[in-house]
Design an enzyme around this catalytic site. Structure first.
Site, PDB file in Angstrom:
ATOM      1  N   ASP A 222     -10.306  -5.809  -3.279  1.00 55.54           N
ATOM      2  CA  ASP A 222      -9.675  -4.704  -2.556  1.00 55.54           C
ATOM      3  C   ASP A 222     -10.479  -3.421  -2.746  1.00 55.54           C
ATOM      4  O   ASP A 222     -10.663  -2.946  -3.865  1.00 55.54           O
ATOM      5  CB  ASP A 222      -8.246  -4.516  -3.070  1.00 55.54           C
ATOM      6  CG  ASP A 222      -7.417  -3.580  -2.212  1.00 55.54           C
ATOM      7  OD1 ASP A 222      -7.977  -2.907  -1.324  1.00 55.54           O
ATOM      8  OD2 ASP A 222      -6.188  -3.521  -2.437  1.00 55.54           O
TER       9      ASP A 222
ATOM     10  N   SER B 279       0.827  -1.202   0.000  1.00 50.87           N
ATOM     11  CA  SER B 279       0.000   0.000   0.000  1.00 50.87           C
ATOM     12  C   SER B 279       0.870   1.264   0.000  1.00 50.87           C
ATOM     13  O   SER B 279       1.641   1.482  -0.934  1.00 50.87           O
ATOM     14  CB  SER B 279      -0.968  -0.055   1.193  1.00 50.87           C
ATOM     15  OG  SER B 279      -2.027   0.848   1.045  1.00 50.87           O
TER      16      SER B 279
ATOM     17  N   HIS C 124      -7.360  -6.170   0.853  1.00 51.22           N
ATOM     18  CA  HIS C 124      -6.185  -5.301   0.880  1.00 51.22           C
ATOM     19  C   HIS C 124      -4.964  -5.938   1.531  1.00 51.22           C
ATOM     20  O   HIS C 124      -3.876  -5.382   1.448  1.00 51.22           O
ATOM     21  CB  HIS C 124      -6.546  -4.006   1.616  1.00 51.22           C
ATOM     22  CG  HIS C 124      -5.593  -2.877   1.387  1.00 51.22           C
ATOM     23  ND1 HIS C 124      -5.253  -2.428   0.123  1.00 51.22           N
ATOM     24  CD2 HIS C 124      -4.887  -2.095   2.267  1.00 51.22           C
ATOM     25  CE1 HIS C 124      -4.396  -1.415   0.230  1.00 51.22           C
ATOM     26  NE2 HIS C 124      -4.161  -1.205   1.519  1.00 51.22           N
TER      27      HIS C 124
END
Length: 251
Positions: free
Chosen positions: A198, A72, A226
């Site tokens: 996600d 991320s 995620h």
């Protein structure tokens, strides 16, 4: 001797999210999970205001050569590191990463600006509750969501949750960062792993990265959200070890 693997976590978490992954890799590989500034063991440090300043901070902690995994926000930092010091990054693994979090006329695969603005307002009013909401959104639709929630909660408990100033600064950093123009200049071999469900970084953003980095492949994990390194541990580990174990053509 294998190349050490450096791991960079995402927004609001800390290096402890990688404990189980590192435990699986440790017998054959040196793992170095880092805390971003303002997070975990670096809670007293200020989070830089730009992704390139963050890259400069993290570069000080890299071995002379390493494989680099970013999740991320950590994936955005990894992209910036691969661009700035390609001689030090042998292979790049991007996990549920996007070059740009906020959608716009020129970027369709991001969070709507009004949704992000509401999230920022809620973060200012009640940071702890908003982090819990962010955790729930990160897991929505994924298999083994309860086990992932327990592991992420443990990581926050043991590694520490960032303070309100770092959380606000992290959202500002996510809102400002746009690495789309940088990506075509990155030639480091890359593995991009995304989750089918996600809600934070759509899988379409990962496909864009695979098409626009110089040498990349994309793996989408079904029924992952995620945090695929937690929900799909065996599949994730197998893909990671296969990629890192490939012999470089230039070697």
């Amino acid at each position: 001797m294998t190349t050490p693997l450096v791991l960079l976590h995402g927004f609001a978490f800390n290096r402890c999210v990688f404990d189980s992954l590192c435990a699986e890799l440790t017998p054959t590989r040196t793992c170095l999970a880092l805390d971003l500034p303002g997070h975990g063991g670096r809670n007293g440090d200020a989070l830089p205001r730009s992704i390139h300043a963050l890259q400069g901070d993290l570069q000080e902690y890299l071995p002379p050569q390493c494989d680099l995994l970013g999740w991320s926000l950590g994936g955005q930092a990894a992209l910036a590191l691969a661009a700035s010091c390609p001689e030090r990054v042998r292979r790049l693994v991007l996990v549920t990463t996007t070059p740009r979090f906020i959608a716009g006329d020129d970027w369709a695969w991001g969070m709507a600006s009004e949704v992000f603005a509401d999230f920022r307002r809620r973060m200012q009013c009640d940071p702890e509750a908003t982090v819990r909401d962010f955790l729930d959104l990160s897991l929505r639709g994924s298999r083994a969501a309860s086990a992932q929630r327990a592991e992420l909660t443990r990581a926050l408990r043991e590694g520490g949750q960032p303070g309100a100033e770092t959380l606000a600064g992290g959202l500002d950093l996510l809102a400002r960062t746009d690495l789309a123009a940088l990506c075509p200049r990155i030639a480091t071999p890359a593995l991009i792993i995304s989750g089918e469900y996600d809600r934070i970084t759509p899988s379409a953003a990962s496909r864009w990265l695979a098409q626009n980095l110089g040498s990349a492949r994309h793996l989408e994990l079904a029924r992952a959200a995620h945090c695929p390194f937690l929900s799909h541990g065996r599949e994730f580990l197998g893909a990671l070890e296969a990629f890192l174990g490939e012999r470089d053509l230039a070697a």
